[in-house]
Every structure is written in C-alpha cells, then in structure tokens.
Design an enzyme around this catalytic site. Structure first.
Site, PDB file in Angstrom:
ATOM      1  CG  MET A   1      23.056  11.757   3.599  1.00 32.22           C
ATOM      2  SD  MET A   1      24.278  12.762   2.712  1.00 32.22           S
ATOM      3  CE  MET A   1      23.292  13.431   1.367  1.00 32.22           C
TER       4      MET A   1
ATOM      5  CE  LYS B   1     -17.545  -6.200   3.412  1.00 32.91           C
ATOM      6  NZ  LYS B   1     -16.603  -7.302   3.456  1.00 32.91           N
TER       7      LYS B   1
ATOM      8  CG  PHE C   1     -10.031  -9.077  11.295  1.00 36.59           C
ATOM      9  CD1 PHE C   1      -8.806  -9.518  11.786  1.00 36.59           C
ATOM     10  CD2 PHE C   1     -10.269  -9.132   9.925  1.00 36.59           C
ATOM     11  CE1 PHE C   1      -7.836 -10.017  10.916  1.00 36.59           C
ATOM     12  CE2 PHE C   1      -9.294  -9.626   9.057  1.00 36.59           C
ATOM     13  CZ  PHE C   1      -8.076 -10.067   9.561  1.00 36.59           C
ATOM     14  CD  GLN C   2      -7.520  -6.916   7.596  1.00 36.57           C
ATOM     15  OE1 GLN C   2      -8.408  -6.678   6.776  1.00 36.57           O
ATOM     16  NE2 GLN C   2      -6.357  -7.444   7.250  1.00 36.57           N
TER      17      GLN C   2
ATOM     18  CD  GLU D   1      -1.773  -2.312   1.734  1.00 37.32           C
ATOM     19  OE1 GLU D   1      -0.583  -2.568   2.056  1.00 37.32           O
ATOM     20  OE2 GLU D   1      -2.707  -3.125   1.913  1.00 37.32           O
TER      21      GLU D   1
END
Lengths: 575, 164
Positions: free
Chosen positions: A472, A160, A110-111, A48
């Site tokens: 760096m 949802k 959940f999630q 993502e």
C-alpha cells in the site's frame, strides 16, 4: 480466598472459558491459579501483542468480551497496540496486567510501568486495583463496562501483593455506576422525525458500520432496507452487517470502496448512518461528502453525533432497538414505492462499475486468490486480515454474507493483527473455516504466532499475497511520490514456506496461476495450520481509489487510471 | 473564540484529574484553567474548567467528558452564574509614593494587602476574570514581580445546582 483465585472465579462468573496470555514475574500467582483450574483454557501466545489481538478476534466473532493477560512492565506495554486496536474498533476486551507490589509502585521497580497512565487514551476504562477486597467488584465492573454501551477495552492492573492477598468472594449481581448510564432506547420523537424523513426521501442511502454488527441488528437493518428499498453501503468494519449478494447492497464506501457506493452517497438526499462514525477513510474530503443529504445518525455513543459530519436527526441508542422502532413506525405510515428512479440509477451504476481486475494475465493477481478463497469456502467462514493492500482486496473481493465473518483492524490499521486475530477466532469456533488474508510485510509482524496455531492444532489458513513490497505504501509512492520506493521493497523476504515448516505448519508456495485453486483446496482440507505463499503480481494496485483529500465522487478505478495514465495522476492533499 | 465555563462533578478518586486533562490533550483542546476541590459529599469532587473554542468544540468537549466513567455530571455554566478566582500579586514598592498608590488601587478593587516588605507589596484579590485582569493591568505600571493565580471556580446562581 486469595486475590488471584478471586480473579479466576470472577472470570468463571462471567462465563469466560478461554483466555489468551503470556506469563511473567508479576502474574506468577495468577498463572499458578490458572494451572490448577480446569474450567478455563489458557492459550499461550508467543507475544503479548498477539494475546491482545487474539482476545480481540475472539470478541469480534463471538460478541463476548475477550480476555488477555500479561505481566507488568514490558508485558503490559506489549499489549498497548492490541488495546488501541480494540479501542478504535470498539471491541470488548478485558486486559489483565500484573503490577509490581503496591509498596514498590512509583519506585521504578524491576518491570514496572505505569500501564494505567499509559492506556488512559486507549481504554474505555482502566483501574489499578490496590486492595484484594475490591477484586470481585472491580472485575464485575470491568466486564460490565467493556460489553455495554459502546463496547471497548478495559484494563485492570493487578499488583502482585493484591493477587496474593486475601479476600472474601461475593460476586455482585448488578453494578450501578453513577457516572455511566448508556442509552439503549432511541428517543421516540427523533424516531418519528427519522421515519418521516425516510418516507419523504427520494434518494436515501443506508450507511452501515460496525455498530450494527456489535448490536446484532442485521435482521432489523435488512428489514428496513427491504421495506423501504434503500440501497446499503457499508464501512470496512460494517462488512457482514448486510448480505453483499443482496440486490440492495452497493458494497463498501470510502477510499477503496465501490463506485456505486460512493456515487450513491454523494448523490443521496438522505443518509441513514447506523453504528458508523464518519471516519475520514469513509468520508473523503468532508465538504464533498453527501453535500445535499439530510443526515440521520443512529449511534450508541452521543459523542459521535456531529463529531465529523453535521447531523440533522441524531438518535442515540442501540442500533437494534432503534431500527426495530423505526420499522414499526414506518409500517404504520405506508409502503414506499418499490421501483424509483433512484433504484434504476444505483442498479445501473452497479452494472457499469463492477469491481474488476485484469483476469487475462498469466501472473497471479491477488484479487483472483481472494475470489477463489470465497468460491471454495462456506458462508460462515471467518476472514481475518492484516493491513494494507491485502486488507483492501480481502474487503473488496470476498462477499460477506453474515455478520462477524470479517475481522480486520479498521480504525487503527494494525499490521500484525490478522494472524493472532484469526487464532482467536479459531479458538472461538474450532470447526469453522478461518482464513487470514495477509501481506508479506504484515505477516512478518506477528509471524511467531504460527507456533501458537501449531501448538493448539488450530487449522488457521494463511494466504500471503506476496508482492515483495509494502504494497500500500508502494502504491502511494507510485502515485504520489514519483515512484520513489523508499524502503518499501521487500525483495529479500524469507522463504515463507520453510518458515511455516520450521514452525510445524504446512507450508505451500504458489508461483503459477493454475496452482491457486488446488493450494486453497488443500489448505481447506488440512486439519492443521497452513500457510500459502502466493507470489503475486508485484505492482498490482488497489482500485477503485479516492485519492487522499479528494471527495468520494472523484473516485477512480483501474480503467480511469489506464485511460489517463500519468497525465492526470491524483495529487496528494495530505494524508 | 469564546471562553466557556464548564462545571463537573467527578468521583473523588486518584487519577481522575489525569483522565480529564488527558482527554483534553488527546483531542487537541486547550484548557485555560482548571480547578478541583472536594464537595459536601466526600466521595465527589467538583471541577471547574474554562476553555476557549467555538460551539462545536464545546459540544464535543462536553460529550467526551460525559463518556468518562468517573465523571458524574457535566454542565456548561452560562449567563446566570457566579465565578471567582483568586490572585496573589507581588508589586514593586520601593518608592513611598507608589506604595500609597498601590494601596489605593487595592482598596478600589476591594483587594487586600497581605504582605508588606521594604521593596514589595503583595495584594490578594478575588473576583471574576475581568476584575483580576483589571487590577493586574492597573498594577502593571508599578512593576509586577510575581503573580500566582488559582483557576476559576464557578456555580450557577439561585436554587439550581449542577447535581440536578
């Protein structure tokens, strides 16, 4: 229609035809709609974070908002780095995240993650949509906010059941937000003051940032510079706003800017800052920044005025409008003298302090690779970068001549930005050359996106300037920490060529200087993703450099360091 | 560092207070008090924030607040404004002598005794910060058991209003 259909219809109304994302449980309905949709192409990334960077890259090269989609919980939190990156550099980004059904919000379902809460500090605006009927309006609002005023990311969290619910679709034509009224026109009195200051200045400098690119003000900027013969320095994200081959260009200003740019700013009596925010990487120690200059600050965000540097003449508004008005005003006064002492001086600096590296060695110098890519690619090539030494060399040694050709994570400094951003840019412009200039450390932060490039046959070229170090940080450890290379040695890097091949891309390893031009040419002529692993000089440093905590005038280059090797090493004064 | 009073009109929506508070913490500014309530228009809430800081901090705070989408109006209230806070102060009053003294103090400050117990009195006082500080100071001698205070609410005097 269903909520998820309303979301897609809204995207179409906004002219979106490409979205980047990754499915999951809370966005199945949205993806089901995308599946049945022909007008919108979905680009499936492998992470993502990459979807957010790709959308950001797309936005930076096109100027249009980029859209990314992720599921709830971990999908949404994986966007966070990408959203923060876009926020720091003011890129217009729309992030659509799935959320657990409204009746489960707050139950640690959940999630589930409170992504609107998490992203408050890194979005221009965000909203949890609780009713499908709000969708068209809230989508319109999201695009309006992301792409007006000072651009930025907007996140919409979509439960949802909201995606599944029913709504009528009436897409609003306009939106009126009582709390949000961006200023576009500069105040005439301030413009008058500014034009007077410009006419009277003896040592003016235009200090140009990403805002000039965002407002497509390149033409107006060039006109002002030429009309008044004002030397131009740019920030990292301002690269491309002013043709770097132009005689008035002094290059980049700041920590790894050029000596002429930093000297000019220090000695100037007038700074005309346009769409730039006086970042600490630009200003160095604030007390020593342009100590004798009057400051004109043109910015669309009023909160930038006097945030870091005291502004004498603030002009809030769109850079393009203001530069246009300034040009008009100055026309009416008189033509500035063409060749002044100031000019001669800046010209002399340019001659005396060019960017340079040791071209005589047999080892491959990273700067040489960047220059060679520049030599072999057309002006409209898009260069994306990762972060670190590779980024600075890409900024220093490639000459940017057009806006929106250099995309880099300037403010946040996000390693792993380059490859997905390059993918986003290539999706936007399939026919243009797109290169990602990477370090061996950075590339490994989103290397899985090679799969995305291969899947969609995006001919992105990746040049890894592989010094087997987190370069760096190693450079800082060398200069400021007595060469204690704590955890920066990447001598056990994988074989990048075989990794590329494993993903189905073309992998090339280059260990000899003489092979560099051919490898670049081969990549340019290959119609699929190419990764070139350049084994470069391990301990090459980025110069010039303003040591942290020093003023711009204390900038040192390679020669200075060699002259005084180790005797007067810059002291760190905090990062 | 001066104390500044800022009046805000904001959208009356969930999460707006969070956004405002978040802005302060993210930018490293410290809120002294914050109070929120709905206005005559149910869609709009009004906040009063007091903060300590120099003029530069104040300027940044106001500009940053102005950037927020859900904030409709931001004004600094200075000079000609009224401010009020409310405090409930529970004071020890075991001894009958101190009890009458406490009631006297309350009277002088035009505060009310709102609860009497055998061992404690609870005083309700409204006023600006200095008044509440002053009565608290006076009552300290008797031993304060508990204080509950609201944040400051403020508005400008006369016809002027924050909404313009």
């Amino acid at each position: 229609m269903k909520g998820c259909e309303a979301i897609i219809e809204s995207l179409k109304k906004e002219g979106v035809d490409k979205v980047f994302g990754y499915p999951g449980g809370a966005v199945i309905d949205l993806y089901d709609t995308i599946h049945q949709e022909d007008e919108i192409q979905h680009i499936l990334t492998r992470h993502e974070q990459a979807a957010a960077h790709a959308a950001d890259g797309y936005a930076r090269v096109t100027g249009e908002p980029g859209v990314c989609i992720a599921t709830s919980g971990p999908g949404a939190t994986n966007l966070v780095t990408g959203i923060a990156t876009a926020h720091m550099d003011s890129a217009p980004l729309i992030a659509l995240t799935g959320q657990v059904p409204t009746h489960m919000i707050g139950n640690d379902a959940f999630q589930e993650a409170d992504i609107t809460g998490i992203t408050i500090p890194i979005t221009k605006y965000n909203s949890l949509v609780k009713d499908p009927k709000e969708l068209p309006k809230v989508m319109k609002k999201a695009f309006y906010i992301a792409s007006t005023g000072r651009n930025g990311p907007v996140l919409l969290d979509l439960p949802k059941d909201v995606q599944q619910g029913e709504t009528d679709f009436h897409y609003p034509e306009n939106i009126d937000l009582r709390g949000y009224k961006p200023t576009y026109k500069g105040h005439p009195l301030q413009i008058k003051k500014a034009s007077k200051a410009i006419m009277e200045a003896e040592r003016p400098v235009l200090y140009v940032g990403g805002g000039v690119i965002a407002s497509d003000a390149t033409k107006q900027l060039t006109k002002l510079a030429e009309k008044c013969m004002i030397p131009v320095v740019t920030t990292l994200t301002g690269k491309g706003a002013f043709n770097e081959n132009h005689p008035l260009s002094l290059g980049m200003v700041g920590m790894h800017g050029t000596k002429p740019a930093n000297y000019a700013v220090t000695e100037s009596d007038l700074i005309i800052a346009v769409g730039a925010r006086f970042d600490d990487r630009v200003t160095g120690k604030l007390e020593g920044f342009a100590p004798n200059a009057t400051v004109i600050h043109i910015d669309i965000d009023a909160a930038e005025i006097s945030k870091n540097i005291k502004t004498h003449i603030p002009i809030v508004g769109d850079a393009k409008n203001i530069l246009k008005d300034l040009n008009k005003k100055i026309d009416k006064i008189k033509q500035r003298k063409q060749q002044t002492e100031w000019h001669k001086k800046t010209k002399r600096w340019k001659k005396e302090h060019p960017l340079e590296y040791d071209e005589t060695t047999d080892t491959i110098k990273p700067q040489y690779i960047v220059k060679e890519i520049d030599r072999q690619t057309p002006d409209n090539t898009i260069i994306a970068t990762e972060v670190g030494q590779c980024q600075m060399w890409a900024a220093q040694y490639y000459q940017y001549k057009q806006p929106r050709t250099f995309i880099t994570s300037g403010g946040l400094g996000t390693m792993g930005y380059g490859l997905p951003a390059a993918i986003g840019a290539q999706v936007a412009y399939p026919k243009r050359k797109v290169w990602n200039i990477a370090g061996d450390g950075s590339i490994q932060m989103n290397i899985q996106e090679l799969a995305t490039a291969v899947k969609y046959q995006l001919p992105v070229n990746i040049a890894i300037l592989n010094n087997k170090y987190l370069g760096m940080v190693r450079q800082w450890q060398e200069l400021f920490y007595d060469e204690r290379y704590s955890e920066t040695d990447l001598g056990d890097n994988p074989d990048f060529q075989r990794i590329a091949e494993g993903f189905g891309a073309l992998g090339i390893t280059v260990t000899k200087k003489t092979e560099v031009p051919d490898a670049i040419e081969r990549a340019n002529n290959t119609d699929r993703p190419v990764l070139i692993d350049f084994h470069v000089d391990r301990e090459e440093n980025v110069y010039p450099m303003v040591p942290a905590g020093a003023t711009l005038s204390e900038i040192i280059d390679r020669k200075d360091v060699e002259k005084t090797q180790k005797k007067t090493k810059p002291t760190p004064m905090g990062d | 560092m001066d104390l500044h009073v800022i009046g805000l009109l904001v959208e009356n929506k969930p999460g707006v207070l969070n956004r405002v508070a978040n802005l302060f913490s993210r930018r490293g500014y410290n809120i002294e008090t914050i109070s929120v309530g709905v206005t005559e228009n149910p869609e709009i809430s009004r906040m009063t924030i007091t903060l300590k800081g120099d003029e530069d901090v104040l300027e940044q705070v106001i500009k940053q607040l102005n950037k927020q989408m859900d904030i409709i109006k931001v004004t600094e209230l200075k000079e000609n404004y009224v401010e009020r806070g409310l405090a409930l102060i529970k004071v020890n009053a075991d001894d009958p002598n101190s009890r009458s003294e406490i009631i006297q103090i309350a009277d002088i400050f035009r505060a009310n005794v709102v609860d009497v117990g055998k061992k404690a009195l609870t005083i309700e006082v409204t006023g600006d910060r200095t008044k509440i500080e002053a009565i608290t100071d006076m009552l300290k001698e008797h031993g304060i058991k508990e204080i509950a205070q609201t944040g400051t609410v403020a508005m400008s005097r006369g016809r002027k209003s924050i909404g313009g």
